[in-house]
Design a protein around this motif. Sequence first.
Motif, PDB file in Angstrom:
ATOM      1  N   LEU A   8       0.206  -1.191   5.128  1.00  0.00           N
ATOM      2  CA  LEU A   8       0.834  -0.944   6.425  1.00  0.00           C
ATOM      3  C   LEU A   8       0.253  -1.931   7.429  1.00  0.00           C
ATOM      4  O   LEU A   8      -0.912  -1.850   7.789  1.00  0.00           O
ATOM      5  CB  LEU A   8       0.582   0.497   6.874  1.00  0.00           C
ATOM      6  CG  LEU A   8       1.258   0.940   8.160  1.00  0.00           C
ATOM      7  CD1 LEU A   8       2.777   0.883   8.016  1.00  0.00           C
ATOM      8  CD2 LEU A   8       0.826   2.347   8.525  1.00  0.00           C
ATOM      9  N   TRP A  33      -3.570   3.811   1.090  1.00  0.00           N
ATOM     10  CA  TRP A  33      -2.998   2.976   2.151  1.00  0.00           C
ATOM     11  C   TRP A  33      -3.992   1.905   2.551  1.00  0.00           C
ATOM     12  O   TRP A  33      -5.163   2.202   2.804  1.00  0.00           O
ATOM     13  CB  TRP A  33      -2.681   3.827   3.374  1.00  0.00           C
ATOM     14  CG  TRP A  33      -1.557   4.785   3.186  1.00  0.00           C
ATOM     15  CD1 TRP A  33      -1.627   6.036   2.637  1.00  0.00           C
ATOM     16  CD2 TRP A  33      -0.195   4.587   3.548  1.00  0.00           C
ATOM     17  NE1 TRP A  33      -0.396   6.611   2.645  1.00  0.00           N
ATOM     18  CE2 TRP A  33       0.511   5.752   3.192  1.00  0.00           C
ATOM     19  CE3 TRP A  33       0.497   3.528   4.135  1.00  0.00           C
ATOM     20  CZ2 TRP A  33       1.871   5.893   3.419  1.00  0.00           C
ATOM     21  CZ3 TRP A  33       1.855   3.674   4.364  1.00  0.00           C
ATOM     22  CH2 TRP A  33       2.526   4.842   4.005  1.00  0.00           C
ATOM     23  N   TYR A  56      -4.139  10.312   9.585  1.00  0.00           N
ATOM     24  CA  TYR A  56      -4.497  10.288   8.162  1.00  0.00           C
ATOM     25  C   TYR A  56      -5.367  11.492   7.794  1.00  0.00           C
ATOM     26  O   TYR A  56      -5.180  12.103   6.740  1.00  0.00           O
ATOM     27  CB  TYR A  56      -5.207   8.989   7.798  1.00  0.00           C
ATOM     28  CG  TYR A  56      -4.266   7.868   7.481  1.00  0.00           C
ATOM     29  CD1 TYR A  56      -3.520   7.876   6.308  1.00  0.00           C
ATOM     30  CD2 TYR A  56      -4.114   6.787   8.340  1.00  0.00           C
ATOM     31  CE1 TYR A  56      -2.656   6.845   6.000  1.00  0.00           C
ATOM     32  CE2 TYR A  56      -3.243   5.745   8.044  1.00  0.00           C
ATOM     33  CZ  TYR A  56      -2.521   5.790   6.867  1.00  0.00           C
ATOM     34  OH  TYR A  56      -1.661   4.767   6.572  1.00  0.00           O
TER      35      TYR A  56
END
Length: 93
Positions: A8, A33, A56
């Motif tokens: 990301l 991620w 998160y």
Amino acid sequence: NGLTVAKLDVEGIEVQALEGATALLSHQAPPVWIVEVIATQLRWFGTTPDDLYDLYAAAGYEPYRYDVAANELIHQPDPVKGNVLFVAADHLE
């Protein structure tokens, strides 16, 4: 079962992007991620590194950085600049 990795890097709108990716965050086999965290870019869009970390954490992820020299993940609970690995608790067991 393989491990899925998602990168990301959306130049400051990471929080907004993740808010639209709740299915991935709560997936049965959640990805690891890799997120580029740059506070100034996040602030341009009204968010902070803390907002990103909180999002998160609410989904059950822990933040890490990769130490190349030691070839290991280092827990990184405080927001830092640069690439952060957010790993679901399921992957850490």
